[in-house]
Design an enzyme around this catalytic site. Structure first.
Site, PDB file in Angstrom:
ATOM      1  N   THR A   4      82.383 -39.566 -63.758  1.00 21.95           N
ATOM      2  CA  THR A   4      81.244 -38.913 -63.145  1.00 21.95           C
ATOM      3  C   THR A   4      81.479 -37.435 -63.336  1.00 21.95           C
ATOM      4  O   THR A   4      82.623 -37.027 -63.479  1.00 21.95           O
ATOM      5  CB  THR A   4      81.224 -39.205 -61.621  1.00 21.95           C
ATOM      6  OG1 THR A   4      81.480 -40.580 -61.390  1.00 21.95           O
ATOM      7  CG2 THR A   4      79.925 -38.818 -60.996  1.00 21.95           C
ATOM      8  N   THR A  60      83.541 -38.944 -56.912  1.00 18.88           N
ATOM      9  CA  THR A  60      83.755 -39.685 -58.147  1.00 18.88           C
ATOM     10  C   THR A  60      84.717 -40.818 -57.843  1.00 18.88           C
ATOM     11  O   THR A  60      85.806 -40.584 -57.334  1.00 18.88           O
ATOM     12  CB  THR A  60      84.313 -38.807 -59.275  1.00 18.88           C
ATOM     13  OG1 THR A  60      84.790 -39.658 -60.336  1.00 18.88           O
ATOM     14  CG2 THR A  60      85.457 -37.927 -58.813  1.00 18.88           C
ATOM     15  N   GLY A  61      84.295 -42.033 -58.132  1.00 18.82           N
ATOM     16  CA  GLY A  61      85.184 -43.146 -57.830  1.00 18.82           C
ATOM     17  C   GLY A  61      84.436 -44.459 -57.854  1.00 18.82           C
ATOM     18  O   GLY A  61      83.386 -44.581 -58.475  1.00 18.82           O
ATOM     19  N   TRP A  62      84.978 -45.421 -57.171  1.00 21.84           N
ATOM     20  CA  TRP A  62      84.421 -46.768 -57.162  1.00 21.84           C
ATOM     21  C   TRP A  62      83.194 -46.742 -56.253  1.00 21.84           C
ATOM     22  O   TRP A  62      83.279 -46.831 -55.035  1.00 21.84           O
ATOM     23  CB  TRP A  62      85.468 -47.741 -56.642  1.00 21.84           C
ATOM     24  CG  TRP A  62      85.182 -49.165 -56.933  1.00 21.84           C
ATOM     25  CD1 TRP A  62      83.960 -49.758 -57.081  1.00 21.84           C
ATOM     26  CD2 TRP A  62      86.146 -50.206 -57.097  1.00 21.84           C
ATOM     27  NE1 TRP A  62      84.095 -51.100 -57.334  1.00 21.84           N
ATOM     28  CE2 TRP A  62      85.431 -51.405 -57.351  1.00 21.84           C
ATOM     29  CE3 TRP A  62      87.541 -50.259 -57.060  1.00 21.84           C
ATOM     30  CZ2 TRP A  62      86.072 -52.623 -57.550  1.00 21.84           C
ATOM     31  CZ3 TRP A  62      88.178 -51.466 -57.253  1.00 21.84           C
ATOM     32  CH2 TRP A  62      87.451 -52.642 -57.510  1.00 21.84           C
ATOM     33  N   GLY A  63      82.022 -46.627 -56.864  1.00 23.12           N
ATOM     34  CA  GLY A  63      80.790 -46.299 -56.162  1.00 23.12           C
ATOM     35  C   GLY A  63      80.432 -47.197 -55.015  1.00 23.12           C
ATOM     36  O   GLY A  63      79.894 -46.748 -53.990  1.00 23.12           O
ATOM     37  N   ARG A 118      72.656 -52.103 -62.178  1.00 22.51           N
ATOM     38  CA  ARG A 118      73.540 -51.616 -61.117  1.00 22.51           C
ATOM     39  C   ARG A 118      73.429 -50.096 -60.974  1.00 22.51           C
ATOM     40  O   ARG A 118      73.390 -49.351 -61.938  1.00 22.51           O
ATOM     41  CB  ARG A 118      74.985 -52.014 -61.437  1.00 22.51           C
ATOM     42  CG  ARG A 118      76.038 -51.502 -60.426  1.00 22.51           C
ATOM     43  CD  ARG A 118      76.703 -50.223 -60.875  1.00 22.51           C
ATOM     44  NE  ARG A 118      77.841 -49.856 -60.012  1.00 22.51           N
ATOM     45  CZ  ARG A 118      78.499 -48.710 -60.089  1.00 22.51           C
ATOM     46  NH1 ARG A 118      78.144 -47.803 -60.983  1.00 22.51           N
ATOM     47  NH2 ARG A 118      79.511 -48.442 -59.282  1.00 22.51           N
ATOM     48  N   VAL A 119      73.385 -49.643 -59.737  1.00 23.22           N
ATOM     49  CA  VAL A 119      73.390 -48.223 -59.417  1.00 23.22           C
ATOM     50  C   VAL A 119      74.564 -47.952 -58.484  1.00 23.22           C
ATOM     51  O   VAL A 119      74.784 -48.691 -57.526  1.00 23.22           O
ATOM     52  CB  VAL A 119      72.075 -47.786 -58.746  1.00 23.22           C
ATOM     53  CG1 VAL A 119      72.142 -46.322 -58.310  1.00 23.22           C
ATOM     54  CG2 VAL A 119      70.899 -48.007 -59.689  1.00 23.22           C
ATOM     55  N   GLY A 120      75.317 -46.909 -58.784  1.00 21.17           N
ATOM     56  CA  GLY A 120      76.458 -46.557 -57.948  1.00 21.17           C
ATOM     57  C   GLY A 120      76.114 -45.511 -56.910  1.00 21.17           C
ATOM     58  O   GLY A 120      74.960 -45.340 -56.515  1.00 21.17           O
ATOM     59  N   ASP A 121      77.126 -44.773 -56.480  1.00 25.50           N
ATOM     60  CA  ASP A 121      76.942 -43.821 -55.379  1.00 25.50           C
ATOM     61  C   ASP A 121      76.372 -42.478 -55.807  1.00 25.50           C
ATOM     62  O   ASP A 121      75.776 -41.775 -54.993  1.00 25.50           O
ATOM     63  CB  ASP A 121      78.280 -43.580 -54.679  1.00 25.50           C
ATOM     64  CG  ASP A 121      79.306 -42.944 -55.616  1.00 25.50           C
ATOM     65  OD1 ASP A 121      79.513 -43.485 -56.723  1.00 25.50           O
ATOM     66  OD2 ASP A 121      79.886 -41.905 -55.265  1.00 25.50           O
TER      67      ASP A 121
END
Length: 329
Positions: free
Chosen positions: A179, A229-232, A207-210
């Site tokens: 990210t 930034t990371g595992w959303g 899929r949509v993350g954070d």
């Protein structure tokens, strides 16, 4: 809230499996891009422009560089496409804009800003977001623009692991990272945060993350700005960026501690990991992460860009690093 503040810009280019096996050429290119993003964004602040301007400028530099999972260097979905997400938030007004699942937008952060400034909405997705982009003159490109061989090979490796039901390699872990983001404090004492991403390698089903979710991967108010930034999925469930800012502005927890509690305690306790960058209205900054490394940098009153990549690398902040940058067992 402070006035006549000393401007500060902090950026990240993703956290995750960032080890010293990186080729010298790649490392040099990444450091150069981070430095350029800092310099270009800070030039906006020095010229008296807003935190939103600085954030937008810095992120655009990183979106245009294939070394980062955003814009040009975005990862591929399971179906071999690119689906890009971005968000921006103005802490002084709580105005925000975000886009998700776009395929043709050269700089998603610019579209997110247009959503914030030129529509009555906060979040637009997919074809509708691109239709809006056309209507406001945001640059669209052929989807082939986003095709880079490195990302394509990462997908092929992930697909092979899918077929073999292998779930324990660096590739699997690395899926969740990549990210770019920026947070800034301008001379008026206003804060802003922005984040842009190509999402998760081999992702399915839209899929949509954070990153484009206000409060999860991106948040700013009048006292704090955060980009994650990371595992959303974990950042969404903890509303991580908002949680950090609430600790700072409502509970009066110092910025460094607030960020470390969420990023290095709350998220890992649930099984997630990653990092974040944050700045408060007094110009304090922090860059916690619990992965091997995080592409990161900051620039403040002295106008000197500071860049770091690895977990054991001093990133130039005056605050002691072990409290925020050590790995979590």
């Amino acid at each position: 809230m402070s006035h006549a503040a000393s401007p500060v810009l902090v950026i990240h280019g993703g956290a995750g499996v960032i080890k010293r096996e990186m080729s010298p050429a790649k490392e040099k290119a990444v450091r150069a891009a981070l430095t350029r993003a800092l310099q270009n964004g800070y030039a906006q602040l020095k010229a008296g422009k807003t935190a939103v301007d600085a954030v937008t400028t810095a992120i655009t530099v990183l979106e245009d560089d294939a070394n980062f999972n955003a814009g040009k260097g975005s990862v591929f979905t399971h179906d071999g496409k690119n689906e890009l997400d971005a968000a921006i938030m103005d802490g002084s007004t709580l105005a925000a804009g975000s886009v998700a699942g776009v395929h043709r937008v050269k700089n998603p952060i610019l579209l997110a800003r247009a959503v914030m400034e030129k529509s009555q909405h906060v979040m637009l997705v997919g074809d509708g977001a691109e239709e809006f982009a056309r209507s406001v003159g945001i640059e669209l490109v052929d989807p082939s623009y986003f095709h880079t061989e490195e990302r394509w090979q990462q997908l092929q490796k992930a697909l092979k692991e899918d077929a073999e039901h292998s779930r324990h390699s660096d590739v699997e872990t690395a899926k969740h990272f990549g990210t770019v983001g920026a947070v800034a404090l301008d001379a008026q004492g206003h804060l802003a945060a922005g984040t842009s991403t190509g999402g998760m390698n081999d992702k399915r089903w839209g899929r949509v993350g954070d990153s484009p979710i206000i409060g999860a991967g991106t948040y700013a108010n009048d006292g704090c700005a955060v980009s994650g930034t990371g595992w959303g999925e974990y950042y969404i469930r903890t509303v991580a960026a908002h949680e950090i800012c609430m600790r700072v502005t409502q509970m009066r927890v110092p910025l460094q501690r607030a960020a470390a509690e969420v990023i290095n305690q709350e998220i890992p306790s649930m099984g997630g990991n990653g990092g974040a960058i944050a700045v408060d209205d007094e110009g304090h900054i922090t860059m916690p992460f619990n992965t091997d490394g995080m592409y990161r940098g900051w620039i403040g009153a002295d106008g000197v860009p500071h860049v770091a990549l690895y977990g054991d690398e001093n990133d130039g902040t005056a605050e002691p690093l072990p409290a925020t940058s050590s790995s979590i067992d």
